[in-house]
Motif scaffolding. Sequence first.
Motif, PDB file in Angstrom:
ATOM      1  N   ALA A 556      -3.314  -4.356   1.095  1.00 37.96           N
ATOM      2  CA  ALA A 556      -3.150  -4.254   2.429  1.00 37.96           C
ATOM      3  C   ALA A 556      -2.141  -2.836   2.769  1.00 37.96           C
ATOM      4  O   ALA A 556      -1.753  -2.440   3.797  1.00 37.96           O
ATOM      5  N   GLY A 557      -2.467  -1.908   1.862  1.00 38.75           N
ATOM      6  CA  GLY A 557      -1.319  -0.621   1.907  1.00 38.75           C
ATOM      7  C   GLY A 557      -2.123  -0.144   3.330  1.00 38.75           C
ATOM      8  O   GLY A 557      -3.127  -0.004   3.272  1.00 38.75           O
ATOM      9  N   LYS A 558      -1.198   0.967   3.946  1.00 37.22           N
ATOM     10  CA  LYS A 558      -2.059   1.997   4.622  1.00 37.22           C
ATOM     11  C   LYS A 558      -2.271   3.783   3.854  1.00 37.22           C
ATOM     12  O   LYS A 558      -1.528   3.747   3.200  1.00 37.22           O
ATOM     13  N   ILE A 559      -3.629   3.942   4.256  1.00 40.94           N
ATOM     14  CA  ILE A 559      -4.126   4.845   2.262  1.00 40.94           C
ATOM     15  C   ILE A 559      -4.739   6.591   3.460  1.00 40.94           C
ATOM     16  O   ILE A 559      -5.343   5.522   4.626  1.00 40.94           O
ATOM     17  N   ILE A 560      -3.945   7.257   3.330  1.00 38.48           N
ATOM     18  CA  ILE A 560      -4.226   8.414   3.992  1.00 38.48           C
ATOM     19  C   ILE A 560      -4.905   9.464   2.683  1.00 38.48           C
ATOM     20  O   ILE A 560      -3.979   9.737   2.028  1.00 38.48           O
ATOM     21  N   ALA A 574     -10.560   4.352   3.748  1.00 43.12           N
ATOM     22  CA  ALA A 574      -8.908   4.801   4.297  1.00 43.12           C
ATOM     23  C   ALA A 574      -8.814   4.411   5.726  1.00 43.12           C
ATOM     24  O   ALA A 574      -9.534   3.994   6.154  1.00 43.12           O
ATOM     25  N   ASP A 575      -7.323   4.214   5.802  1.00 38.53           N
ATOM     26  CA  ASP A 575      -6.928   4.339   7.410  1.00 38.53           C
ATOM     27  C   ASP A 575      -7.147   5.647   7.722  1.00 38.53           C
ATOM     28  O   ASP A 575      -7.336   5.756   9.067  1.00 38.53           O
ATOM     29  N   HIS A 576      -7.105   7.196   6.920  1.00 31.75           N
ATOM     30  CA  HIS A 576      -6.941   8.100   7.627  1.00 31.75           C
ATOM     31  C   HIS A 576      -7.853   9.081   6.651  1.00 31.75           C
ATOM     32  O   HIS A 576      -7.592   8.838   5.177  1.00 31.75           O
TER      33      HIS A 576
END
Length: 615
Positions: A556-560, A574-576
């Motif tokens: 659940a890590g946020k990926i940029i 990826a989230d962004h």
Amino acid sequence: FNPKKIMCGISAYIGYREAYPIVINGLKRLEYRGYDSAGVMIYDGDKVQLSKTKGKVSDLELITNEEEGRKKGNIGMGHTRWATHGVPNDVNSHPHTSQSGDLVIVHNGIIENYDTIKKELVSRGYSFKSDTDTEVLINLIEEVKKTEGCKLGKAVQLALTNVIGAYAISVFDKTKPDEIIVARLGSPIAIGVGTGEKEFFVASDASPFVEFTKNAIYLDDEEMAIIKLGKGVKVRKIHDDSLVDPIIQKLQMSLDQIEKGGYDHFMLKEIHEQPKAITDTFRGRMLAQENMIKMSSIEDNLDKFLNANRIIIVACGTSWHAGLVGEYLFEDMARIPVEVEYASEFRYRNPIITNKDIVIAISQSGETADTLAAIKLAKSKGAFVYGVCNVVGSSIARETHSGAYTHAGPEIGVASTKAFTTQITVLTLIALKLGRANGSLADHTFENYIQKMQQIPRQVEELLSIDEHVKSIASVYKDAKNCLYLGRGFNFPVALEGALKLKEISYIHAEGYPAAEMKHGPIALIDENMPIFVIATNKGHYEKVVSNIQEIKSRAGKIIAIVTEGDTQVKEIADHIIEIPETEEALTPLLTTIPFQLLSYHIAVLLEKNVDQPR
């Protein structure tokens, strides 16, 4: 000293103009050097007017504005202090006066044996108002002047022979108001020479006086200068009193280079200057139409490079990260073994160095104390030392056997940006030159690199145009408490640099890792509150990095992610994403670092941090 965050600044003037505005503006231009207090001395022809305070130069101005008489006079010395001996407060701030009140000093550096000297002076009847080593030094100078019956210049010289440590000092005697004494050991000092010997400027670098004169003298270690109105500058060696013929250098910087030019911060201006800085760095060296690299500093020493057992790169901070990129470049393009060392560790660990080694020392300022010490150690062991720095006439430029300037122009913001990309540019040119010379690079590969390198400034321009997109991502993650930066191969050092930029100016904890090392510890930290910035360009280890991203996603890590234009695989998970133009893998660090610089900048601004002068 940290390579970029050099501590303390000196600004002084003696001449026919009002000294106060020159000295204060000089201190403002030196604010990139870390400091926690500021002070100024103005001599009005009768009295020494001292104003000192904890805080910024702007706080100092509030004090001096309360009493205009404090600002009148043609002689002045100012200082920004980073506390070393004694807490940051008004009393410990510079300038300091001697017990009689006749002598005044500003001082960068540390006097290591100050306590021994202080005890001796106390036994002779001296008392001290501050906790600083600097007040000890000015009273030592006064004691020598009194007991030896000598002039100020001789007293300074004799006193400094009893001092252990580092210093750049400017000393004034109100009984001799036509001269200032300047000396240096281990900390830079520049003297600006006005027309007709009617005015002189003293500063930690040339930026405080660039609009007044283009003529500058840079003192070497263990040199002192007696600056006297109408009589010029006399330079002597401190230890043997021998005369030195000073070299007056023509300054290359201009006033617009050290002003913001419409940008909100120097850091943002310097990020946007990178296309020009990179171009200026390879101009005249990389001849694209002729498919060749011309660097006399390499050509004149080509045998040394080609016959070296290894290259050792020494640097600190951001320059160390550039050196790590250099390791990948040299080993990949020229097949020469490379080790990259922190200069601060290298100088103290008794390293094995031989005359078959080449040491490359990297520093933006050319004055990084640990890097200078590493250079001297390497030279003493017989190694050939090559310097890469930005400041013409700096100590590293003088101490090394040969080298190359980066031509980045002045970098005022504390967080290094264009220094990093121009250092990588120089290292790329050297690696290509050596790879071509020793046959490691085929002609068509070399020519391809030249053509791709030629496109880098335009591609950086393209990346700068997505500033609003990066800013929108910054707004999402500005309140994060911890961040991870991941990269592989050439882009592992960029991950380290990205993390450094974020923590340096926003004070958010951030760490850079090789992407494959994530599973060896850092993965335990990943949850829905953890932003992870991943470099996932389409060359090199793309599939491996995609696997790392999937591991992050499962937790659940946020990926940029920074990806190559047209990427679809990472975009789906990826989230962004931030896209960079297509280029060779070895050149990607020049592009992938740009979004990280912008991201750090915008997060710091959104958090209302002092971007150009972080704590």
